[in-house]
Design a protein around this motif. Structure first.
Motif, PDB file in Angstrom:
ATOM      1  N   VAL A  65      45.998  79.417  48.410  1.00 53.83           N
ATOM      2  CA  VAL A  65      45.598  80.808  48.584  1.00 53.83           C
ATOM      3  C   VAL A  65      45.131  81.048  50.013  1.00 53.83           C
ATOM      4  O   VAL A  65      45.483  82.042  50.651  1.00 53.83           O
ATOM      5  CB  VAL A  65      44.478  81.169  47.582  1.00 53.83           C
ATOM      6  N   ARG A  68      47.486  81.378  53.628  1.00 61.59           N
ATOM      7  CA  ARG A  68      48.046  82.653  54.085  1.00 61.59           C
ATOM      8  C   ARG A  68      47.084  83.413  54.961  1.00 61.59           C
ATOM      9  O   ARG A  68      47.483  84.036  55.942  1.00 61.59           O
ATOM     10  CB  ARG A  68      48.449  83.497  52.887  1.00 61.59           C
ATOM     11  N   TYR A  91      59.389  80.146  54.167  1.00 65.41           N
ATOM     12  CA  TYR A  91      58.783  81.451  53.926  1.00 65.41           C
ATOM     13  C   TYR A  91      57.913  81.864  55.114  1.00 65.41           C
ATOM     14  O   TYR A  91      57.945  82.999  55.566  1.00 65.41           O
ATOM     15  CB  TYR A  91      57.943  81.330  52.650  1.00 65.41           C
ATOM     16  N   PRO A 370      57.626  82.106  45.759  1.00 69.38           N
ATOM     17  CA  PRO A 370      56.436  81.844  44.940  1.00 69.38           C
ATOM     18  C   PRO A 370      56.324  82.734  43.711  1.00 69.38           C
ATOM     19  O   PRO A 370      55.961  82.281  42.619  1.00 69.38           O
ATOM     20  CB  PRO A 370      55.274  82.135  45.888  1.00 69.38           C
ATOM     21  N   GLU A 371      56.665  84.009  43.876  1.00 70.97           N
ATOM     22  CA  GLU A 371      56.527  84.940  42.771  1.00 70.97           C
ATOM     23  C   GLU A 371      57.517  84.619  41.650  1.00 70.97           C
ATOM     24  O   GLU A 371      57.173  84.603  40.472  1.00 70.97           O
ATOM     25  CB  GLU A 371      56.773  86.350  43.294  1.00 70.97           C
ATOM     26  N   GLU A 374      56.395  81.550  39.731  1.00 72.02           N
ATOM     27  CA  GLU A 374      55.334  81.803  38.754  1.00 72.02           C
ATOM     28  C   GLU A 374      55.910  82.338  37.440  1.00 72.02           C
ATOM     29  O   GLU A 374      55.626  81.815  36.369  1.00 72.02           O
ATOM     30  CB  GLU A 374      54.319  82.796  39.356  1.00 72.02           C
TER      31      GLU A 374
ATOM     32  N   ASP B  38      52.109  91.694  50.869  1.00 72.30           N
ATOM     33  CA  ASP B  38      52.043  90.268  50.552  1.00 72.30           C
ATOM     34  C   ASP B  38      50.772  89.630  51.097  1.00 72.30           C
ATOM     35  O   ASP B  38      50.603  88.416  51.027  1.00 72.30           O
ATOM     36  CB  ASP B  38      53.285  89.534  51.068  1.00 72.30           C
ATOM     37  N   GLY B  39      49.910  90.443  51.687  1.00 73.67           N
ATOM     38  CA  GLY B  39      48.665  89.904  52.225  1.00 73.67           C
ATOM     39  C   GLY B  39      48.787  89.470  53.678  1.00 73.67           C
ATOM     40  O   GLY B  39      47.806  89.099  54.307  1.00 73.67           O
ATOM     41  N   ARG B 233      43.822  79.219  31.748  1.00 76.19           N
ATOM     42  CA  ARG B 233      44.440  79.905  32.894  1.00 76.19           C
ATOM     43  C   ARG B 233      45.340  81.036  32.419  1.00 76.19           C
ATOM     44  O   ARG B 233      46.335  81.358  33.066  1.00 76.19           O
ATOM     45  CB  ARG B 233      45.231  78.933  33.746  1.00 76.19           C
ATOM     46  N   TYR B 248      44.222  88.285  39.238  1.00 73.39           N
ATOM     47  CA  TYR B 248      44.062  87.129  40.129  1.00 73.39           C
ATOM     48  C   TYR B 248      45.410  86.436  40.366  1.00 73.39           C
ATOM     49  O   TYR B 248      45.773  86.124  41.496  1.00 73.39           O
ATOM     50  CB  TYR B 248      43.055  86.157  39.512  1.00 73.39           C
ATOM     51  N   ILE B 249      46.133  86.248  39.276  1.00 72.78           N
ATOM     52  CA  ILE B 249      47.429  85.572  39.409  1.00 72.78           C
ATOM     53  C   ILE B 249      48.380  86.395  40.272  1.00 72.78           C
ATOM     54  O   ILE B 249      49.018  85.877  41.189  1.00 72.78           O
ATOM     55  CB  ILE B 249      48.048  85.324  38.012  1.00 72.78           C
ATOM     56  N   PHE B 252      46.799  86.539  44.072  1.00 66.62           N
ATOM     57  CA  PHE B 252      46.594  85.336  44.874  1.00 66.62           C
ATOM     58  C   PHE B 252      47.612  84.237  44.624  1.00 66.62           C
ATOM     59  O   PHE B 252      47.745  83.333  45.431  1.00 66.62           O
ATOM     60  CB  PHE B 252      45.179  84.814  44.666  1.00 66.62           C
ATOM     61  N   HIS B 253      48.328  84.293  43.497  1.00 68.61           N
ATOM     62  CA  HIS B 253      49.380  83.301  43.293  1.00 68.61           C
ATOM     63  C   HIS B 253      50.726  83.871  43.659  1.00 68.61           C
ATOM     64  O   HIS B 253      51.551  83.203  44.242  1.00 68.61           O
ATOM     65  CB  HIS B 253      49.401  82.830  41.836  1.00 68.61           C
ATOM     66  N   ASN B 254      50.946  85.116  43.247  1.00 67.27           N
ATOM     67  CA  ASN B 254      52.245  85.728  43.510  1.00 67.27           C
ATOM     68  C   ASN B 254      52.242  86.542  44.788  1.00 67.27           C
ATOM     69  O   ASN B 254      53.248  87.106  45.156  1.00 67.27           O
ATOM     70  CB  ASN B 254      52.650  86.641  42.346  1.00 67.27           C
ATOM     71  N   TYR B 255      51.087  86.633  45.430  1.00 62.48           N
ATOM     72  CA  TYR B 255      50.984  87.359  46.697  1.00 62.48           C
ATOM     73  C   TYR B 255      51.424  88.815  46.573  1.00 62.48           C
ATOM     74  O   TYR B 255      52.086  89.348  47.443  1.00 62.48           O
ATOM     75  CB  TYR B 255      51.792  86.650  47.784  1.00 62.48           C
ATOM     76  N   ARG B 256      51.121  89.425  45.433  1.00 66.65           N
ATOM     77  CA  ARG B 256      51.389  90.867  45.294  1.00 66.65           C
ATOM     78  C   ARG B 256      50.052  91.578  45.351  1.00 66.65           C
ATOM     79  O   ARG B 256      49.496  91.940  44.322  1.00 66.65           O
ATOM     80  CB  ARG B 256      52.072  91.155  43.958  1.00 66.65           C
TER      81      ARG B 256
END
Lengths: 407, 289
Positions: A65, A68, A91, A370-371, A374, B38-39, B233, B248-249, B252-256
């Protein structure tokens, strides 16, 4: 006034005793790799006393996390960061957040250090962005003593493999253990089945988002997977366990096999360690050459690194035979450097398996956006619990793929 | 003049912090929820897209429903149980302080610790619950508590109640302090039995405590996160996910970030609704006083 004096003094000290700082942000938070890296840094500092290396360690999931934010912030702090080769690295390269590191090779070439086969997964647009440190193989792990007890030989084909499962099951042992509380372990199964059934090119196209998830060839992967699910060969309630917890079933002899990476040895109790062995995942279609999973770990340099020069010097050290040998030896993994021999017999067997393969993949969540990874990995778990819903699950995955890749 | 300035000067510091750390992020979240981001790269304005997507996202709907299960579970279980323990603890008998501490103990643990403990307790093969059930010959009741999508959320709520019940108890104990003893005694004189005393005298006087406890439980159920995060989780495949977890997922995991922010906005609005009901209730009561 006092503050001012301290400041002046501090500034003077910085200039007099100035050591150039190299900051490394690392995800090596497990005790063994953490220690190995610390010792490497020590050796580096003895060789290059003009540098002072600072290592910041973060827990694995946190690191993913945080990375980035470090890369994206206008003023960087880290000069070197640990990461994974493949899509995960690309990426960032695509966004210009990391820099090419060709200078590491100083008059030499990539091939003088690393296998040619690694090059593509460490580069973006023909430039090297990633310095590999170590890698490992995935295989079907089992306990020699358990196999011996039931007179089981390492299976070579899918049918033999099913036969082994059946023998284990008859003897009250769960044939295959797996822990999917974190879903990546299921991705291992998906990868290897797809590699065995459809081959590497197809797998790479799929992980790059170019193949629809509703493709008929892909359905075949789940049909094979389903055989072991329907026959009850998998550990029941696997979603309740983390991968290490699932491994204890293997260590205690309650489960027979585990498709896992070499790092399973990191968590094995000493008395079991030498009883552990692995075999190549069985061949399903003899017409498809064997491909394996071999994730590569290493380092890259952020575009905003304050000390890029120092970073290159450090990476030059990391790429060297000496550093690679030490790290591989400490952890029983394979060094990326071609000059380093496998550290033990177990690693030798792993290396031989890879050398005999026709090509390697990284891992589903390292090769895929990554998306997509998941959603994909969660879909695999859903399939493992409801194999009958596979068409519906794949249809949903395909919708996600279209949204994520925009095609 | 000076006198009037002082309170504001004292308030300035905390208020500034409040604005930086609470108000501004809330405002930013609203802004981000209208973007695709995407942050790292530049956010792109997409209007209502994230919100429209959310209501077609089966996993978000599932998370939302799970939050409601939490809410119902918290309110219908932790309120009566909390009240029951409070009544029990409110009496003086030998060792009552020890019992009080014992019941109160889980409150001192964080949800993370409770989640870890309950992961072991509910572990399907060797966990205490299933081992006990098998030992009692009730094999059929032994369940994969944390891996069956149909029951996993209830298992989590059960674990969370471990802390929520003592919490409710403490609130009720405080409320019981304000129950007028004379009213109770008068009821005794009038010949009311224990149940009648409880139902007609104590309960009505506990109303303020009741409102607080219900509201707190509702809000807690909406911000459920830690136990889910530790124990499952949100898995298997999102079946035990709650809004905070899904947010959160996604973020911070999928960057959306935009999508995550949209979830946060919805969660915020729902919570705000309940808080407003509560605040209005309190205000109304204060007017009456």
């Amino acid at each position: 006034m006092k503050k001012f004096l301290v400041l002046v003094l501090a500034t003077i000290m910085v200039f007099v005793f100035a050591k150039e700082r190299i900051v490394i942000n690392s995800y090596m938070s497990d005790p063994a790799p953490r220690k190995a890296l610390a010792e490497l840094v020590e050796i580096f500092q003895q060789k290059y006393p003009e540098y002072e290396v600072v290592v910041n360690t973060f827990a694995h999931e946190d690191f993913k996390v945080l990375l980035r934010t470090w890369l994206a912030s206008p003023k960087g702090t880290a000069d070197v960061v640990t990461w994974f080769a493949g899509e995960r690295m690309r990426y960032f390269a695509e966004m210009g957040l990391i820099v090419p590191v060709e200078e590491v090779f100083e008059g030499a070439k990539w091939e003088d250090y690393f296998p040619e086969a690694f090059r593509s997964t460490c580069s973006y647009k023909d430039k090297i962005y990633f310095i590999p440190q170590s890698w490992y193989w995935w295989g079907v792990y089992y306990r020699k003593s358990v196999f011996e007890k039931f007179g089981i030989k390492e299976p070579k084909t899918w049918d033999e493999f099913l036969q082994v499962c059946e023998t284990l099951k008859k003897n009250g042992i769960v044939p295959i253990t797996i822990g999917t509380k974190f879903p990546w372990t299921a991705a291992g199964w998906f990868d290897i089945l797809n590699l065995r059934i459809n081959g590497l090119d197809y797998h790479i196209a799929l992980t790059a988002g170019e193949v629809p998830y509703t493709d008929a060839k892909l359905l075949k992967v789940f049909e094979y997977w389903r055989q072991i699910i329907d026959k009850g060969y998998l550990l029941p309630n696997h979603t309740a366990y983390e991968w290490q917890e699932a491994a204890t079933f293997l260590f205690r002899g309650q489960a027979g096999m585990y498709y896992m990476g070499q790092f399973i040895k990191d968590v094995a109790p000493t008395e079991v360690k030498d009883d552990l062995d692995f075999f190549r995942f069985p061949i399903i279609d003899p017409a498809v050459a064997p491909y394996e999973e071999t994730p590569i770990d290493g380092f890259m340099v952020p575009a905003n690194a304050p000390n890029k020069k120092g970073a290159i010097v450090f990476l030059r050290f990391i790429a060297s035979k000496e550093a690679q040998e030490k790290f591989a030896k400490d952890l029983g993994r394979l060094a990326a450097n071609v000059a380093v021999a496998p550290p033990d017999a177990h690693a030798k067997k792993g290396l031989d398996m890879i050398l005999a393969s026709a090509g390697v993949a990284q891992f589903y969540d390292r090769d895929t956006n990554p998306e997509m990874a998941e959603v994909g990995m969660n879909a695999f778990i859903e399939f493992m619990q409801n194999p009958g819903k596979i068409t519906d699950i794949l249809k949903r995955l395909e919708a996600e793929r279209k949204r994520i890749y925009g095609k | 003049m000076k006198k009037k300035l002082a309170p504001y000067l004292f308030l300035a510091g905390p208020l500034a912090l409040y604005f930086i750390w609470v108000i501004y992020p809330i405002f930013r979240t609203f802004v981000v929820s209208f973007t695709r981001w995407d942050g790292m790269t530049r956010p792109r304005f997409v209007g209502w897209e994230n919100f429209i997507r959310l209501f077609n996202d089966r996993y978000f709907i599932l998370s939302l429903l799970n939050n409601f299960k939490w809410m119902v579970g918290f309110v219908i279980l932790s309120i009566p149980l909390g009240l029951f323990f409070a009544m029990l603890m409110d009496q003086k008998y030998p060792g009552h302080k020890v019992y009080k501490s014992l019941v109160y103990l889980p409150m001192a643990l964080s949800f993370v610790v409770i989640g870890q403990i309950w992961s072991w307790v509910l572990e399907p093969s060797g966990g205490i619950v299933n081992t006990f059930l098998r030992w009692m010959g009730l094999e059929s009741l032994a369940k994969p508590w944390l891996s069956d999508p149909r029951i996993v959320t209830y298992s989590l709520i059960w674990a969370a109640l471990w802390r929520q019940v003592p919490y409710a108890m403490v609130l009720f104990l405080a409320g019981l302090q304000s129950v007028d003893r004379e009213h109770v005694e008068a009821a005794i004189v009038d010949g009311a039995n224990a149940f009648q005393r409880f139902w007609y005298v104590i309960l009505p006087e506990l109303r303020p405590a009741m409102v607080i406890t219900i509201t707190v439980n509702i809000i807690d159920s909406l911000r459920a996160f830690d136990i889910v995060f530790v124990m499952t989780r949100g898995g298997p495949y999102y079946s035990s996910s709650v809004m905070a977890n899904y947010m959160y997922i996604q973020a911070f995991h999928n960057y959306r970030m935009g999508y995550g922010a949209a979830i946060a906005v919805i969660q915020f609005l729902i919570t705000l609704g309940f808080i407003l009901v509560y605040v209005l209730n309190v205000l109304k009561r204060e007017e009456r006083l």
